[in-house]
Design a protein around this motif. Structure first.
Motif, short mmCIF file in Angstrom:
data_model
loop_
_atom_site.label_atom_id
_atom_site.label_comp_id
_atom_site.label_asym_id
_atom_site.label_seq_id
_atom_site.Cartn_x
_atom_site.Cartn_y
_atom_site.Cartn_z
N GLU A 104 0.83 -1.21 0.00
CA GLU A 104 0.00 0.00 0.00
C GLU A 104 0.86 1.26 0.00
N VAL A 105 1.88 1.32 0.88
CA VAL A 105 2.71 2.53 0.91
C VAL A 105 3.65 2.59 -0.28
N SER A 106 3.77 1.48 -1.01
CA SER A 106 4.53 1.48 -2.26
C SER A 106 3.64 1.84 -3.45
N GLY A 107 2.34 2.04 -3.18
CA GLY A 107 1.39 2.39 -4.24
C GLY A 107 1.06 1.23 -5.16
N ASP A 191 -6.26 -2.80 -3.63
CA ASP A 191 -5.62 -1.78 -4.45
C ASP A 191 -5.65 -0.48 -3.66
N PRO A 192 -4.48 0.09 -3.31
CA PRO A 192 -4.47 1.31 -2.49
C PRO A 192 -5.18 2.49 -3.13
N ALA A 193 -5.38 2.42 -4.45
CA ALA A 193 -6.10 3.51 -5.12
C ALA A 193 -7.56 3.56 -4.68
N LEU A 196 -7.20 2.32 1.89
CA LEU A 196 -6.07 1.74 2.61
C LEU A 196 -6.57 0.94 3.81
N THR A 200 -2.25 0.90 7.74
CA THR A 200 -1.53 1.83 6.86
C THR A 200 -2.04 3.24 7.04
#
Length: 337
Positions: A104-107, A191-193, A196, A200
């Motif tokens: 997630e923090v890596s997108g 998907d972090p889009a 989250l 996170t």
């Protein structure tokens, strides 16, 4: 059907589970470890500081991973090794959380995984005063010399699951879970889009607050809590009825002892949010005792115990199913710093 799965273990650079610096994997086919893999890595950008406590545990320093690919760059290789396997981890809520928060923090999006938690299975199938990895591995007859070496820990986790399957005459993960009356947990794809995870989002919010107070690149250190010989217990919140049944704290009755890094009422609230029933003293209902003061599982043998912990040992000797966990293990379960 065969006993096939991949065991996984992560080590992290700091208190945020999305800061992996090492991973070990053991692939099992038909109940035998047939292949292993491991990587050192830089944690995701902006989450790559190494805290003393973590380095003291696993021995990995920032300079050891300098120049290594970041977790997001390595995950395609890690994911390819796992393939479509069921994942096994000792405290799977932590290791699956590392995958999710790290991506997630890596997108980056992440795949769905069915998984097995050997802490949960150890509680059901062994009778141990602590279900930490060294104790469970010893019960399973699995060598564990360098605890917190990710490869060795993953191999020990695999051995525990193999032993538990053998004791239950199960030839596959499906048979094992059927024999125990359990449903196999699943972490869905994400998907972090599109949002989250709670862990996170909380870490990102805390980082924003720290940056605002201390300036860019200088995370705000947590305020030190005044030491008190009698920590404030606070209320005992009711367990969250919507919590995930597959979580290792779900359905447990939890008591806290010793000085914790977080206020005890906060620890109780976190446990209750995951489906546990917090209480203030050890009774016949108690199933888990969380010990602060820097306690580790080895202290059980050394005799470094609080009064509540001694009471737990007495009850365990009388046959009560109760276990002792360190604050570090509890934090892994609740996803806290």
């Amino acid at each position: 059907m065969a006993l096939d799965f991949t065991a996984i273990d992560f080590e992290t650079a700091n208190g945020f589970r999305g800061s992996p610096c090492s991973v070990g994997l053991s692939k099992v086919r038909n109940g035998v470890v047939v292949e292993e893999a491991s990587w050192l890595m830089r944690p995701p950008e902006n989450h790559d500081h190494f805290e003393y406590h973590n380095t003291r545990i696993h021995g990995i320093r920032a300079e050891d991973v300098s120049g290594m690919p970041r977790f997001g760059e390595l995950f395609p290789e890690i994911g390819a090794f796992i393939g479509d396997d069921i994942l096994a981890a000792h405290n799977a809520a932590f290791d699956l959380g590392v995958i999710r928060s790290g991506l997630e923090v890596s997108g980056l999006p992440g795949p769905a995984y069915e998984y097995v938690c050997t802490v949960m299975l150890s509680r059901r199938c062994y009778s141990l005063v602590s279900n930490s990895l060294p104790y469970a591995a010893e019960e399973a007859g699995v060598p564990l010399v360098n605890h917190h070496d990710a490869t060795e820990d993953a191999r020990a986790c695999a051995g525990i699951l193999i032993d538990i399957a053998r004791r239950n005459s199960a030839n596959s993960i499906a048979e094992l879970y059927l024999s125990l009356g359990l449903a196999l947990p699943r972490q869905p794809a994400f998907d972090p889009a599109f949002g989250l995870s709670k862990a996170t989002a909380s870490a990102l919010a805390a980082r924003l607050v720290g940056t605002a107070v201390s300036g860019p690149g200088s995370p705000n250190p947590p305020a030190k809590r005044a030491w008190s010989p009698w920590p404030e217990e606070g209320p005992n919140p009711l367990p969250n009825p919507g919590a995930e049944p597959g979580h290792p704290l779900f359905g447990q009755t939890v008591v806290f002892t010793g000085d914790l890094a977080m206020p005890r009422p906060e620890a109780k609230a976190r446990a209750a949010d995951l489906g546990a029933s917090p209480e203030s003293r050890v009774t016949a209902r108690t199933t888990v005792l969380v010990v602060g003061d820097g306690f580790v599982a080895g202290d059980l043998r050394a005799g470094r115990l609080t009064g509540k912990a001694k009471r737990v040992l007495e009850l365990h000797a009388k046959g009560q199913q109760i276990e002792v966990v360190s604050e570090g293990e509890f934090l892994q379960m609740v996803g806290g710093n």
